[in-house]
Design a protein around this motif. Structure first.
Motif, mmCIF file in Angstrom:
data_model
loop_
_atom_site.group_PDB
_atom_site.id
_atom_site.type_symbol
_atom_site.label_atom_id
_atom_site.label_comp_id
_atom_site.label_asym_id
_atom_site.label_seq_id
_atom_site.Cartn_x
_atom_site.Cartn_y
_atom_site.Cartn_z
ATOM 1 N N LYS A 116 0.850 -1.187 0.000
ATOM 2 C CA LYS A 116 0.000 0.000 0.000
ATOM 3 C C LYS A 116 0.886 1.237 0.000
ATOM 4 N N THR A 117 0.386 2.317 -0.628
ATOM 5 C CA THR A 117 1.165 3.552 -0.604
ATOM 6 C C THR A 117 1.310 4.024 0.829
ATOM 7 N N LEU A 139 15.377 -0.012 8.400
ATOM 8 C CA LEU A 139 14.754 -1.255 7.934
ATOM 9 C C LEU A 139 15.222 -1.593 6.523
ATOM 10 N N ASN A 140 15.382 -0.576 5.704
ATOM 11 C CA ASN A 140 15.901 -0.771 4.352
ATOM 12 C C ASN A 140 17.365 -1.200 4.399
ATOM 13 N N TYR A 198 12.077 -3.234 1.086
ATOM 14 C CA TYR A 198 12.601 -2.544 -0.090
ATOM 15 C C TYR A 198 11.580 -1.491 -0.508
ATOM 16 N N PRO A 199 12.021 -0.266 -0.762
ATOM 17 C CA PRO A 199 11.087 0.755 -1.243
ATOM 18 C C PRO A 199 10.824 0.610 -2.730
ATOM 19 N N LYS A 250 5.666 2.680 -2.147
ATOM 20 C CA LYS A 250 5.226 1.467 -1.476
ATOM 21 C C LYS A 250 6.455 0.741 -0.921
ATOM 22 N N TYR A 251 6.200 -0.168 0.011
ATOM 23 C CA TYR A 251 7.287 -0.974 0.566
ATOM 24 C C TYR A 251 6.929 -2.444 0.451
ATOM 25 N N TYR A 252 7.942 -3.237 0.095
ATOM 26 C CA TYR A 252 7.778 -4.682 0.022
ATOM 27 C C TYR A 252 8.816 -5.357 0.911
ATOM 28 N N LEU A 253 8.469 -6.546 1.391
ATOM 29 C CA LEU A 253 9.338 -7.285 2.306
ATOM 30 C C LEU A 253 10.395 -8.069 1.540
ATOM 31 N N SER A 254 11.554 -8.256 2.161
ATOM 32 C CA SER A 254 12.598 -9.064 1.535
ATOM 33 C C SER A 254 12.204 -10.529 1.482
#
Length: 399
Positions: free
Chosen positions: A226-227, A256-257, A263-264, A281-285
Motif C-alpha cells: 500500500k502507498t 529497515l531498508n 525494499y522501497p 510502497k514498501y515490500y518485504l525481503s
C-alpha cells in the motif's frame, strides 16, 4: 549443499578482476552458502585449498574488540609469497573499518576478494571513499520459486502446485531445504526477524523505545503493497495516542531498508518520465516475515503476490517502480538497460478482463505487458497483453 547457480554465473565475469565483490542481503538468505559454492568453484578450476582463505565474522565467531587491524594481521599471516590468494570474508558488517583492511589487501597483495554482509552499510560513503570504482554489488535474495522447486527436489512441471506451498512458507533457504510444518517454519522466520531487528537495528542505532519501534514496524508489515509515507505513519500513531516525529519515522524506514527487511518501490510518472517523490510502497525481503508477525490469512494474498513478483523482477536485475499515468496505476514497471516490462498482479481474473487490462491498454509503447494471476485458466493474449498464471510467470526465463 544445494547450489544456486544463478549467483555463481553472476559472479564469474568478475572473477580475478581487481575489484571487491560484495554480496549483500538479509540475514539467512544464503550468502554464506554462496561463498562455499565459490570455494568449490575455485577448486574445480585447479586452485589449491591453501590459497583459499575463508573467514566468518558474525557476532558469535569473533571476540569483543576484534578490530579491522586484527582482521588485517590475521589474513596477512596466511599470505605467503607472491601466489594469488582468494579471500572469502563473511558478514563483514560486524567489524568497524573493515573497508580499510580490504582496501589495503587489494592494493598491496595479489588477492581476489569476495565479501558478504547483512546490512547495506556495506555500501556506505566510507566504502565509496576507500573503494571508489573498485567494487561491484551483487544483491542476494531469498529463494525464487524456481530455486524453491529445486530445493524441494521437484520438477518445474509441478510449479503451480509448489507455488501454493511457496506462498505459504516463503523463500528462506533454511525453510526450503527442510520439512517444517507451518508453525515451526514461522518460528524459524521469527528468529531470523528478531535477530535482524535486535542486532542490525535496535543495538546498532540504540533505539530507546523498543515497543514503539516494534509498533511502527508492524504497521509497515501490515501495509505491505500500500502507498505509505512517514506522515501516514505519524497520523496512524496519533490515532493510537502515540507520537513520533516525521524525521524519526524516516530514520526507521532507512534502517529497515539498510537491514534488508523492506525494499522501497517508488512511483514513476510514465507521462513525464520522472520519479515522483511521495507515496512510495514498501515490500518485504521475504513474505514469510509477514506470516511470522501476523499469521497466514488468504486476505493477504493480493499484496503477497505483488511482493513475490516485485522480488522476482529485482532478482532479474530490473529497477522496479509503480507506474502512474494520469489517474491510472500500473502495479510494476521494470526497467533494465534498454528493456522495459509492465506487470499487473491480481489473485483471480475478474469476469470482465478490462478491469485488469485497461490500465495497460493506456500505455501505447511496444514493450511487453503482463497480467499475472493465479487463475487456473490464465493464458493467452488480449490486445497484446499476455495473461499468465503467476507460477508460469515466475519460472519463465524469457522476460
Amino acid at each position: 549443499m544445494i547450489i544456486r547457480p544463478d549467483y555463481i554465473n553472476e559472479i564469474i565475469p568478475f572473477m580475478d578482476a581487481s575489484i571487491v565483490k560484495i554480496l549483500a542481503g538479509v540475514r539467512r538468505c544464503g550468502k554464506s552458502t554462496i561463498l562455499s559454492m565459490l570455494a568449490e568453484e575455485f577448486e574445480k578450476r585447479g586452485i589449491d585449498k591453501q590459497f583459499i582463505i575463508e573467514r566468518q565474522y558474525n557476532e558469535v565467531d569473533i571476540q569483543d574488540g576484534f578490530s579491522y587491524k586484527d582482521m588485517f594481521n590475521d589474513i596477512k599471516a596466511q599470505i605467503k609469497g607472491k601466489e594469488r590468494y582468494y579471500l572469502l570474508l563473511d558478514e563483514l558488517q560486524e567489524i568497524d573499518g573493515w573497508e580499510k583492511t580490504v582496501n589495503t589487501l587489494l592494493e598491496k597483495y595479489n588477492v581476489d576478494i569476495y565479501v558478504t554482509g547483512s546490512n547495506s552499510k556495506l555500501m556506505s560513503s566510507e566504502i565509496s571513499t576507500y573503494l571508489t570504482g573498485r567494487y561491484v554489488l551483487i544483491p542476494v535474495y531469498t529463494l525464487s520459486l524456481r530455486e524453491y522447486i529445486a530445493f524441494k527436489g521437484k520438477s518445474v512441471n509441478d510449479s503451480r502446485t509448489v507455488f501454493d506451498e511457496y506462498v505459504q512458507y516463503g523463500g528462506f533457504p533454511v525453510i526450503g531445504i527442510s520439512n517444517f510444518d507451518t508453525n515451526s517454519a514461522y518460528q524459524v522466520v521469527e528468529g531470523i526477524y528478531a535477530s535482524v531487528i535486535t542486532n542490525d537495528i535496535s543495538k546498532r542505532h540504540k533505539i530507546r523505545n523498543q515497543e514503539l519501534f516494534d509498533r511502527v514496524v508492524r504497521y509497515i508489515i501490515e501495509n505491505v503493497g500500500k502507498t505509505l509515507s512517514a506522515n501516514t505513519i505519524v497520523k496512524f500513531l496519533k490515532s493510537e495516542n502515540r507520537s513520533l516525529s516525521v524525521e524519526t519515522i524516516y530514520n526507521y524506514l532507512k534502517w529497515l531498508n539498510d537491514a534488508f527487511i523492506i525494499y522501497p518501490c517508488k512511483r514513476y510518472d510514465l507521462q513525464g518520465k520522472e520519479l515522483l517523490k511521495t507515496q512510495e510502497k514498501y515490500y518485504l525481503s521475504d513474505i514469510s516475515f509477514k506470516y511470522s508477525q501476523m499469521g497466514f490469512d488468504t486476505k493477504m494474498l493480493s499484496a503477497l503476490f505483488e511482493n513475490i513478483v516485485y522480488l522476482e523482477m529485482k532478482r532479474r536485475g530490473y529497477e522496479v517502480y509503480i507506474g502512474k499515468k494520469y489517474d491510472k496505476e500500473i502495479d510494476f514497471v521494470g526497467i533494465r538497460r534498454d528493456e522495459k516490462i509492465y506487470v499487473q498482479v491480481c489473485v483471480q481474473l475478474s469476469a470482465e478482463l478490462s478491469r485488469e487490462t485497461d490500465n495497460l491498454m493506456a500505455i501505447k509503447d511496444h514493450y511487453r505487458k503482463y497480467v499475472v494471476c493465479r487463475d487456473p485458466l490464465a493464458g493467452g493474449n488480449v490486445n497484446g497483453i499476455q495473461i499468465v498464471h503467476i507460477a508460469d510467470f515466475l519460472i519463465d526465463e524469457n522476460w
